[in-house]
Design an enzyme around this catalytic site. Structure first.
Site, PDB file in Angstrom:
ATOM      1  N   TYR A 179       0.850  -1.201   0.000  1.00 25.38           N
ATOM      2  CA  TYR A 179       0.000   0.000   0.000  1.00 25.38           C
ATOM      3  C   TYR A 179       0.879   1.243   0.000  1.00 25.38           C
ATOM      4  O   TYR A 179       0.719   2.151  -0.830  1.00 25.38           O
ATOM      5  CB  TYR A 179      -0.918  -0.020   1.225  1.00 25.38           C
ATOM      6  CG  TYR A 179      -1.610   1.296   1.468  1.00 25.38           C
ATOM      7  CD1 TYR A 179      -2.647   1.720   0.648  1.00 25.38           C
ATOM      8  CD2 TYR A 179      -1.223   2.132   2.521  1.00 25.38           C
ATOM      9  CE1 TYR A 179      -3.278   2.937   0.866  1.00 25.38           C
ATOM     10  CE2 TYR A 179      -1.840   3.343   2.744  1.00 25.38           C
ATOM     11  CZ  TYR A 179      -2.873   3.740   1.912  1.00 25.38           C
ATOM     12  OH  TYR A 179      -3.495   4.948   2.123  1.00 25.38           O
TER      13      TYR A 179
HETATM   14  O1  LIG Z   1      -1.960   7.039   8.093  1.00 27.37           O
HETATM   15  C1  LIG Z   1      -2.135   6.518   7.012  1.00 27.37           C
HETATM   16  O2  LIG Z   1      -1.512   6.898   6.051  1.00 27.37           O
HETATM   17  C2  LIG Z   1      -3.048   5.342   6.868  1.00 27.37           C
HETATM   18  O3  LIG Z   1      -3.912   5.268   7.986  1.00 27.37           O
HETATM   19  C3  LIG Z   1      -4.637   4.077   8.075  1.00 27.37           C
HETATM   20  O4  LIG Z   1      -3.731   3.027   8.334  1.00 27.37           O
HETATM   21  P1  LIG Z   1      -3.346   2.736   9.854  1.00 27.37           P
HETATM   22  O5  LIG Z   1      -2.743   3.929  10.478  1.00 27.37           O
HETATM   23  O6  LIG Z   1      -2.548   1.488   9.827  1.00 27.37           O
HETATM   24  O7  LIG Z   1      -4.735   2.582  10.553  1.00 27.37           O
HETATM   25  P2  LIG Z   1      -5.348   1.435  11.440  1.00 27.37           P
HETATM   26  O8  LIG Z   1      -5.580   0.229  10.629  1.00 27.37           O
HETATM   27  O9  LIG Z   1      -6.522   2.039  12.098  1.00 27.37           O
HETATM   28  O10 LIG Z   1      -4.221   1.103  12.522  1.00 27.37           O
HETATM   29  C4  LIG Z   1      -3.905   2.017  13.570  1.00 27.37           C
HETATM   30  C5  LIG Z   1      -2.923   1.363  14.528  1.00 27.37           C
HETATM   31  O11 LIG Z   1      -3.575   0.289  15.204  1.00 27.37           O
HETATM   32  C6  LIG Z   1      -2.749  -0.855  15.189  1.00 27.37           C
HETATM   33  N1  LIG Z   1      -3.594  -2.072  15.153  1.00 27.37           N
HETATM   34  C7  LIG Z   1      -4.329  -2.358  14.056  1.00 27.37           C
HETATM   35  C8  LIG Z   1      -5.118  -3.477  14.037  1.00 27.37           C
HETATM   36  C9  LIG Z   1      -5.159  -4.310  15.150  1.00 27.37           C
HETATM   37  O12 LIG Z   1      -5.856  -5.354  15.180  1.00 27.37           O
HETATM   38  N2  LIG Z   1      -4.406  -3.990  16.237  1.00 27.37           N
HETATM   39  C10 LIG Z   1      -3.624  -2.869  16.279  1.00 27.37           C
HETATM   40  O13 LIG Z   1      -2.949  -2.604  17.285  1.00 27.37           O
HETATM   41  C11 LIG Z   1      -1.901  -0.748  13.952  1.00 27.37           C
HETATM   42  O14 LIG Z   1      -0.690  -1.459  14.120  1.00 27.37           O
HETATM   43  C12 LIG Z   1      -1.702   0.739  13.887  1.00 27.37           C
HETATM   44  O15 LIG Z   1      -0.585   1.065  14.659  1.00 27.37           O
HETATM   45  C13 LIG Z   1      -5.423   3.779   6.822  1.00 27.37           C
HETATM   46  O16 LIG Z   1      -5.932   2.465   6.853  1.00 27.37           O
HETATM   47  C14 LIG Z   1      -4.619   4.011   5.579  1.00 27.37           C
HETATM   48  O17 LIG Z   1      -5.462   3.917   4.462  1.00 27.37           O
HETATM   49  C15 LIG Z   1      -3.957   5.370   5.682  1.00 27.37           C
HETATM   50  O18 LIG Z   1      -3.248   5.729   4.545  1.00 27.37           O
END
Ligand SMILES: O=C(O)[C@H]1O[C@H](OP(=O)(O)OP(=O)(O)OC[C@H]2O[C@@H](n3ccc(=O)[nH]c3=O)[C@H](O)[C@@H]2O)[C@H](O)[C@@H](O)[C@@H]1O
Length: 422
Positions: A247
Site C-alpha cells: 500500500y
Molecule cells: O496514516 C495513514 O496513512 C493510513 O492510515 C490508516 O492506516 P493505519 O494507520 O494502519 O490505521 P489502522 O488500521 O486504524 O491502525 C492504527 C494502529 O492500530 C494498530 N492495530 C491495528 C489493528 C489491530 O488489530 N491492532 C492494532 O494494534 C496498527 O498497528 C496501527 O498502529 C489507513 O488504513 C490508511 O489507508 C492510511 O493511509
C-alpha cells in the site's frame, strides 16, 4: 476473439463432395453444383462477415471498448448529464468546480459536503466496490444527495467516462481520493492496489493533462510513505524510500508519478499525506472502528506491540479539519503536505478512551507486532501545512472519538445495548 469463431466454423464446413454419395444422374450434378456454389456462397459470405468484423475491431478508436462496457454502466444520457451539470454548478463565480473521486468513501464524503456547503460546485465519482460494506457507501451517497452532490457510478480506470465528465463540465480541480486503502489488506489482494493506486491515478493524470483548461489536482497520499523511518516527527523532507507495505509503496509511486506529470505536462499537483484519519462515517477496516465493534460485542481485540515495547499511535483529525485544506492553486505547482495531529497516542490509550466512551471493558490481547505492513509509530510534523495552508488541527483524540462513537451508536442501533462494565 469473436472474429475467430466464424473462421473455425468455416473450417468445419464440408468443402469437398467426397463426403457425399456420388451418383451420375443429372439431377445430382445439379444438386452437387448447387451445393458447391452454396458452400462457396457460405464461405464467401462468412469470409466477408469476418472481414467486416475484423475491420470494425481494427478501425474503432480505443474508446470502443469502454463504450461497449458503457451498455452495462449507469452513466450517460440527457437526464444523467443534467444531474452532472446541476451538481457541479458553483454558487458564486469565485467558487471552484471540483470532481471528487472516491466521493462515497469516508474522506471523500466529508470533503464533498464541506466544499458544497461553502459554495463550490461538486461532482462525485465512485465505483462502490465491495472492499467493505457497500451499505455504508450507499448511505454516504444518500447523505451526499441530500447535500446536493450527485455521485456518478464509475471507475477511475474508465477513460471514456472521465473524458465524458470533462466534456460536460470544465472542472477547475480534481480532489482525487479514490484508492485501494488499508495497509494490511495489501497482503491479501496486491493487484487491487496496483490497479487503483497506480493505473487509476495514471489514468486520471492522462485525462487531466489533455483537457483544456487543465484542472489542478489534489490527491491522497499517505503517512505510510515514511515506512520504517525512525526519526520523528515525520517531515516532508525526510526519506520515503523504505515502505513497509505494498500500500505504502503504491502511494510512494503515486508521488513519483505526480512529479513526472508536473515535469512533463505542467500539471499542478498537491499530495496530502494523511495520518490515520478517523471520525463519523469512518472506514470499518480501521482499528478504532473495528475495536469499537468488537468491544461492544465482547470480542477480544488485538493490540500490536512494537519490538521496543512502544505502541504505535493512531493519530488523526475529524471532519472539521477538512474544511481548510483547500486553496486556489497557482499554476504548475508540485507540493506535498503532512496532515495529521501532532500528539501521537499509543494504541492502548485509544482503547482506554473507547472503553470510557462505550462504557464497556475491552478484552485486550497484546501481541508482538507482526510484519504485516504496519509500522512501529507515526508522528506528523505539520509545520509546512500550517505555513502554507494555515492548517491547524483543532480536535483532540477524545473529542473526535466521542463524535465517532455517537455516530456509530446511531448508525448501528442496538449495537450498544449490551454495554456495561464487567
Ligand atoms: O496514516 C495513514 O496513512 C493510513 O492510515 C490508516 O492506516 P493505519 O494507520 O494502519 O490505521 P489502522 O488500521 O486504524 O491502525 C492504527 C494502529 O492500530 C494498530 N492495530 C491495528 C489493528 C489491530 O488489530 N491492532 C492494532 O494494534 C496498527 O498497528 C496501527 O498502529 C489507513 O488504513 C490508511 O489507508 C492510511 O493511509
Amino acid at each position: 476473439m469473436s472474429q475467430l469463431k466464424p473462421i473455425s466454423h468455416l473450417d468445419n464446413i464440408p468443402s469437398t463432395p467426397g463426403k457425399f454419395k456420388l451418383e451420375k444422374s443429372q439431377p445430382y450434378t445439379h444438386r452437387l453444383r448447387f451445393h458447391t456454389s452454396l458452400s462457396k456462397l457460405t464461405l464467401w459470405s462468412s469470409f466477408f462477415l469476418v472481414f467486416i468484423l475484423f475491420y470494425y475491431v481494427l478501425s474503432s478508436p480505443s474508446p470502443s471498448l469502454p463504450s461497449r462496457r458503457s451498455l452495462n454502466d449507469s452513466w450517460g444520457g440527457p437526464s444523467w448529464e443534467k444531474r452532472v451539470t446541476r451538481s457541479a454548478q458553483r454558487r458564486s463565480s469565485h467558487g471552484l468546480t471540483v470532481l471528487v473521486t472516491g466521493a462515497a468513501g469516508f474522506v471523500g464524503t466529508h470533503v464533498s459536503i464541506a466544499l458544497k456547503r461553502r459554495g463550490d460546485g461538486v461532482l462525485g465519482l465512485d465505483n462502490f466496490n465491495h472492499y467493505y460494506e457497500p451499505r455504508l457507501k450507499r448511505d454516504r451517497q444518500k447523505l451526499l444527495e441530500r447535500n446536493g452532490v450527485f455521485v456518478v457510478e464509475g471507475d477511475i480506470n474508465d477513460s471514456s467516462l472521465l473524458k465524458k465528465l470533462f466534456d460536460v463540465v470544465a472542472f477547475s480541480h480534481i480532489m482525487h481520493l479514490a484508492a485501494q486503502a488499508g495497509v494490511r489488506y495489501a497482503m491479501q489482494n496486491p493487484g487491487s492496489y496496483v490497479h487503483s493506486n497506480i493505473a487509476g491515478f495514471v489514468n486520471i493524470l492522462e485525462v487531466c493533462k489533455s483537457v483544456n483548461p487543465q484542472p489542478a489536482i489534489v490527491w491522497a497520499s499517505s503517512s505510510s510513505v515514511y515506512g520504517l523511518n525512525s526519526k520523528v516527527p515525520f517531515s516532508e523532507k525526510d526519506r520515503t524510500d523504505q515502505p513497509a507495505s505494498l500500500y505504502a509503496a503504491t502511494k510512494k509511486a503515486g508521488e513519483e508519478i505526480a512529479h513526472t506529470y508536473n515535469h512533463i505536462y505542467g500539471l499542478s499537483i498537491t499530495g496530502l499525506r494523511f495520518f490515520t484519519v478517523y471520525g463519523p462515517w469512518g472506514r470499518p477496516d480501521m482499528a478504532y472502528f473495528f475495536f469499537t465493534k468488537d468491544i461492544l460485542k465482547g470480542k477480544p481485540i488485538t493490540i500490536f506491540e512494537a519490538p521496543d515495547h512502544g505502541l504505535r499511535g493512531g493519530i488523526g483529525h475529524s471532519e472539521e479539519e477538512y474544511r481548510e485544506w483547500w486553496e486556489e492553486e497557482g499554476s504548475a505547482q508540485l507540493r506535498i503536505f503532512n496532515l495529521g495531529n501532532t500528539s501521537p497516542v499509543p494504541v492502548s490509550e485509544l482503547v482506554n478512551i473507547l472503553e470510557k466512551l462505550l462504557k464497556v471493558k475491552a478484552k485486550r490481547k497484546v501481541l508482538p507486532m507482526p510484519r504485516n505492513g504496519d509500522v512501529k509509530f507515526t508522528h506528523a510534523n505539520i509545520s509546512l501545512a500550517y505555513k502554507e495552508l494555515r492548517y491547524k488541527p483543532g480536535t483532540d483524540l477524545e473529542t473526535g472519538l466521542k463524535k465517532f462513537v455517537r455516530w456509530y451508536l446511531s448508525y448501528y442501533p442496538g449495537s450498544g445495548k449490551k454495554s456495561s462494565w464487567n
